[in-house]
Design an enzyme around this catalytic site. Structure first.
Site, short mmCIF file in Angstrom:
data_model
loop_
_atom_site.label_atom_id
_atom_site.label_comp_id
_atom_site.label_asym_id
_atom_site.label_seq_id
_atom_site.Cartn_x
_atom_site.Cartn_y
_atom_site.Cartn_z
N GLY A 144 13.70 1.82 1.19
CA GLY A 144 12.60 2.54 1.83
C GLY A 144 12.86 4.02 1.69
N GLN A 158 13.82 5.96 3.97
CA GLN A 158 15.00 6.41 4.73
C GLN A 158 16.26 5.62 4.40
OE1 GLN A 158 12.15 5.10 6.58
NE2 GLN A 158 12.08 6.25 8.47
N GLY A 159 16.17 4.58 3.55
CA GLY A 159 17.42 3.86 3.28
C GLY A 159 17.18 2.44 2.84
N LYS A 206 16.64 -2.68 8.29
CA LYS A 206 16.60 -1.40 7.58
C LYS A 206 17.70 -0.49 8.14
CE LYS A 206 13.03 1.65 8.02
NZ LYS A 206 11.74 2.32 7.64
N ASP A 231 -1.28 8.24 5.72
CA ASP A 231 -0.50 7.99 4.50
C ASP A 231 -0.41 6.50 4.18
OD1 ASP A 231 2.85 8.69 3.26
OD2 ASP A 231 0.88 8.86 2.30
C1 LIG Z 1 7.23 -6.28 -4.62
N1 LIG Z 1 8.44 -6.67 -3.94
C2 LIG Z 1 8.41 -7.68 -3.05
O1 LIG Z 1 7.42 -8.29 -2.74
C3 LIG Z 1 9.76 -8.01 -2.40
N2 LIG Z 1 9.54 -8.24 -0.96
C4 LIG Z 1 9.08 -7.01 -0.29
C5 LIG Z 1 8.82 -7.28 1.20
C6 LIG Z 1 10.10 -7.81 1.84
N3 LIG Z 1 9.83 -8.12 3.24
C7 LIG Z 1 9.89 -7.21 4.23
N4 LIG Z 1 9.63 -7.62 5.47
C8 LIG Z 1 9.67 -6.72 6.50
C9 LIG Z 1 9.96 -5.40 6.25
C10 LIG Z 1 10.21 -5.02 4.92
C11 LIG Z 1 10.49 -3.66 4.57
C12 LIG Z 1 10.44 -2.58 5.42
N5 LIG Z 1 10.73 -1.47 4.73
C13 LIG Z 1 10.98 -1.85 3.47
C14 LIG Z 1 11.32 -1.04 2.37
C15 LIG Z 1 11.51 -1.66 1.16
C16 LIG Z 1 11.36 -3.04 1.03
C17 LIG Z 1 11.01 -3.83 2.13
N6 LIG Z 1 10.83 -3.19 3.33
N7 LIG Z 1 10.17 -5.93 3.92
C18 LIG Z 1 10.59 -9.05 1.13
C19 LIG Z 1 10.79 -8.74 -0.34
#
Ligand SMILES: CNC(=O)CN1CCC(Nc2nccc(-c3cnc4ccccn34)n2)CC1
Length: 371
Positions: free
Chosen positions: A34, A36-37, A54, A150
């Site tokens: 993300g 922030q990390g 996170k 945003d």
């Molecule tokens: C295109 N990539 C994907 O679909 C991979 N996914 C992304 C969502 C993730 N699920 C999820 N669920 C709750 C919060 C966050 C999340 C919250 N912040 C971030 C930053 C980067 C990636 C994921 N997150 N992510 C599971 C893998």
């Protein structure tokens, strides 16, 4: 001085950082980065559910990140809505303020990012339901005095059953956008409303523009206005939508107004040209007559809503409530989803603004400990 984890924490190596979490969180595995990390998925052994964790490394290391971390934590604790990601837990492995370095936010785990859904042909049922849920989530933030500004596919997540949650709370009212971020992370501006790009006053329906960009992208399969900078962003908008009439420029500060008004004027294209029928034909299964008619009606309704959202002048752009009542969306309308209880209105208290790093460290640490 690294964190000294107290007894019921353990540490796993994730990429080039350590994840030090309570033992209840098992099977730590990276899922993304993300702003922030790093973010990992885990199994919460207590609730037997999968979670996303996170890590915010040294959130107090500068004022911009401290304010963002504090605001995100406060808002995640305050807001409770099915279309906004919920905070399940927040912790730091440190036992004292002196040792405090990292903070971890635990959220419900979602299957995928909305970016992963762009490009797959969505039928009207799914498309209208996704847009309805974004509108419900945004309306809830507005009811708490939060205007996002945003919204973009990368901060929206979806599940296989088409349920959707917004991941973050957007730009802070006060903070001027940081010209550079300490991380290599690139800020995406493709979904920002014209009034934000041009530094004009804005109101709640600034977020409607972003919803229009997201809906258009889900239909077209690509970013609508992929500007390389603010000016290019503006050019890509007026070349497709057409230049707004002069009344729009009245709110511009003189030098920007002068510059923008002297750019070429563009006619733009009709919504039918921008989003032709061919883009909507996704599910071949419905072939008999009345389904074809119904499909065409849905397509016309989707385009009508899109045109009202992608309106440059916010004075003429559709509002959130009008969008929720639009015939393309109102098929999903459930009063309790639209009107979830309003959390008390949020404002980063006046005195929270001018803090030193040490003070931010204390404020954030206390916010974690009394969560
Ligand atoms: C295109 N990539 C994907 O679909 C991979 N996914 C992304 C969502 C993730 N699920 C999820 N669920 C709750 C919060 C966050 C999340 C919250 N912040 C971030 C930053 C980067 C990636 C994921 N997150 N992510 C599971 C893998």
């Amino acid at each position: 001085m690294s964190d000294l984890p107290h007894k019921d924490f353990y540490t796993v190596e994730v990429g080039d950082t350590n994840f030090t979490v309570p033992i209840r969180y098992q099977n730590i595995s990276p899922i993304g980065m993300g702003a922030q990390g790093i973010v990992c998925s885990a199994l919460d052994a207590t609730t037997k559910t999968n979670v996303a964790i996170k890590k915010l490394s040294k959130p107090f290391q500068n004022v911009v990140q401290a304010k963002r971390a504090y605001r995100e934590l406060k808002l995640m604790k305050l807001v409770n809505h099915k279309n906004i990601i919920g905070l399940l837990d927040v912790f730091t492995p440190s036992d004292s303020l002196e040792e405090f370095q990292d903070m971890y936010l635990v959220m419900e785990l979602m299957d995928a990012n909305l970016s992963a859904v762009v490009g797959i042909g969505l039928d009207h049922n799914r498309l209208s339901y996704l847009i309805y849920q974004i509108l419900c989530g945004i309306r809830h933030l507005h009811s708490a005095g939060i205007i996002h500004r945003d919204l973009k596919p990368s901060n929206i997540c979806v599940n296989a059953n088409c349920s959707l949650k917004i991941l973050d709370f957007g730009l802070a009212r006060t903070a001027a956008e940081p010209t550079f971020l300490m991380t290599p992370y690139v800020v995406t501006r493709y979904y920002r409303a014209p009034e934000i790009i041009l530094g004009m006053p804005y109101k709640e329906n600034v977020d409607i523009w972003s919803v229009g960009c997201i809906m258009g992208e889900l239909i077209r399969g690509g970013v609508l206005f992929k500007g390389s900078d603010h000016l290019d962003q503006w050019m890509k908008i007026i070349q497709q939508i057409g230049s707004p009439d002069k009344s729009f420029f009245a709110d511009l500060v003189p030098n920007v107004r002068q510059y923008i008004e002297n750019l070429n004027q563009y006619e733009g294209y009709s919504i039918e040209r921008l989003f032709p029928d061919a883009l909507f034909h996704v599910d071949e299964e419905n072939d008999d007559e009345e389904d074809e008619d119904e499909y065409q009606r849905n397509t016309d309704n989707a385009r009508d809503l899109l045109a009202r959202m992608l309106t440059i002048d916010p004075k003429h752009r559709i509002s959130i409530d009008e969008a929720l009542n639009h015939r393309y969306i109102n098929v999903w309308y459930e009063q309790e989803e639209v009107d979830a209880p309003i959390p008390q209105v949020f404002s980063l208290d006046v005195d929270e603004r001018g803090h030193s790093i040490a003070e931010w460290k204390k404020i954030i640490y206390e916010e974690i400990k009394n969560a």
